[in-house]
Write an enzyme that holds these catalytic residues in place. Structure first.
Site, short mmCIF file in Angstrom:
data_model
loop_
_atom_site.label_atom_id
_atom_site.label_comp_id
_atom_site.label_asym_id
_atom_site.label_seq_id
_atom_site.Cartn_x
_atom_site.Cartn_y
_atom_site.Cartn_z
N ARG A 218 -5.69 -9.24 5.16
CA ARG A 218 -5.68 -7.96 5.87
C ARG A 218 -5.43 -8.24 7.35
NH1 ARG A 218 -5.15 -5.20 2.09
NH2 ARG A 218 -6.55 -3.67 1.21
N GLU A 247 -0.72 -1.05 10.46
CA GLU A 247 0.49 -0.86 9.64
C GLU A 247 0.88 0.60 9.61
OE1 GLU A 247 -0.32 -2.61 5.81
OE2 GLU A 247 -0.90 -4.48 6.72
N HIS A 265 3.98 -5.85 4.17
CA HIS A 265 2.89 -5.69 3.18
C HIS A 265 3.47 -5.60 1.75
CE1 HIS A 265 -1.51 -4.22 2.71
NE2 HIS A 265 -1.09 -4.75 1.58
C1 8YV Z 1 -1.22 -3.05 -2.02
C2 8YV Z 1 -3.32 -4.16 -1.07
O1 8YV Z 1 -0.05 -3.13 -1.27
O2 8YV Z 1 -4.37 -4.73 -3.08
C3 8YV Z 1 -4.51 -4.41 -1.92
O3 8YV Z 1 -5.62 -4.28 -1.40
O4 8YV Z 1 -3.43 -3.98 0.09
C4 8YV Z 1 -1.98 -4.24 -1.63
O5 8YV Z 1 -1.83 -5.16 -2.63
C5 8YV Z 1 -1.65 -1.67 -1.86
O6 8YV Z 1 -2.95 -1.44 -2.25
C6 8YV Z 1 -0.68 -0.80 -2.62
O7 8YV Z 1 -1.06 0.47 -2.67
#
Ligand code: 8YV
Length: 299
Positions: A218, A247, A265
């Site tokens: 993150r 982001e 991302h």
């Molecule tokens: C995804 C993410 O891009 O899993 C997570 O926590 O940040 C990512 O893998 C995101 O959640 C897609 O909606």
């Protein structure tokens, strides 16, 4: 994929497509009709939205990260929270390896070099060898472990985290010591209060001007301002980032630096992964609607 499945289950309102006035008008008219929020891991459910939905029964995260949902408040209100663990582990680990190879070998830069017609004027400067490097992993959870298992083909691995894991890699409890040892430090830890801006100028300086940093965790795990400073002052060799503090906004200093590899991302953004994630989200929502046990509750 996900949206089509959701439409089969219930009425869907795209909150993210409403402007501020639209969101306010929606809440005024229909807040009590909302039973489920479906969201991304890096988006979560803002506290104000959760508070505005009196009948909310589930926050179904299409991702593994739970850092953007107030779990204590959800528990207090008996709101279930689900995520999509496991199905994205391999894809995130694959991207971490891809970013490391790109960062050290200059794949994306070489692509731009050829496309822009610069090759006839001379070769690219030499890059850095990946094999034989020492890899430090910050957070040996599922994604960290999968990343370590892939990187073990390239060089020695050590890791840090809250506790030693049952893994064939050396545990280094001290992050600074790990950073001093590593040629490449890979961030795969969850975002929480303990990891907030964990990577600041002290860790960057422990890594030093010949080492590299990769973040597939993150944006909040890195102090982005400190990172920009370290890059501008040549105190670190290079950085690959898939995640950012704010982001989809990426500081100009990162976008303009030749020492930085950037992806938007995309760690879980494969067709296969997103399909598997969508199935879990939909499975959790079906279970919620049927009153049967959820597939992947966050505990
Ligand atoms: C995804 C993410 O891009 O899993 C997570 O926590 O940040 C990512 O893998 C995101 O959640 C897609 O909606």
């Amino acid at each position: 994929m996900l949206e089509a499945g959701l439409l089969d289950l219930a009425e869907v309102v795209r909150w993210d497509l409403l402007d501020e006035d639209g969101q306010a008008a929606f809440l005024q008219a229909r807040a009590a009709q909302v039973h489920a929020v479906v969201t991304g891991g890096h988006i979560g459910c803002p506290p104000a939205l959760m508070a505005a939905l009196p009948m909310l029964g589930i926050v179904a995260i299409n991702g593994v990260g739970v850092d953007k949902v107030d779990l204590a408040e959800a528990a207090r209100r008996s709101i279930a929270v689900t995520n999509t663990p496991d199905v994205l582990t391999a894809d995130v680990a694959d991207l971490a390896v891809g970013l490391i190879i790109d960062l050290l070998r200059g794949v994306a830069q070489s692509d731009r070099f050829v496309r822009e017609g610069r090759w006839p004027a001379g070769d690219r400067p030499l890059a850095h060898r990946v094999s034989g490097r020492k890899f430090g992993i910050v957070g040996l959870g599922r994604i960290g472990r999968a990343t370590a298992d892939r990187l073990a083909a390239f060089g020695p691995i050590r890791y840090t985290g809250r506790t030693a894991k049952n893994a064939p890699y050396d545990f280094e409890p001290d992050l600074l010591a790990l950073a001093r040892w590593a040629d490449v430090l890979v961030l795969t830890c969850p975002a929480n209060a303990q990891t907030y801006r964990l990577i600041g100028s002290n860790v960057l300086d422990a890594l030093g001007p010949h080492a590299f940093l990769v973040n597939v965790a993150r944006g909040s795990v890195i102090d982005e301002a400190a990172l920009v400073e370290a890059i501008e002052q040549d105190r670190i060799a290079g950085v690959a980032l898939d995640v950012f503090e704010n982001e989809p906004h990426v500081p100009d200093a990162l976008r303009q630096s030749g020492k930085v590899v950037l992806t938007p991302h995309i760690a879980s953004a494969t067709i296969e992964c997103r399909k598997a994630m969508a199935e879990i989200v939909l499975g959790n929502l079906r279970a919620f609607l049927a009153g049967t046990p959820l597939l992947t509750p966050v505990t």
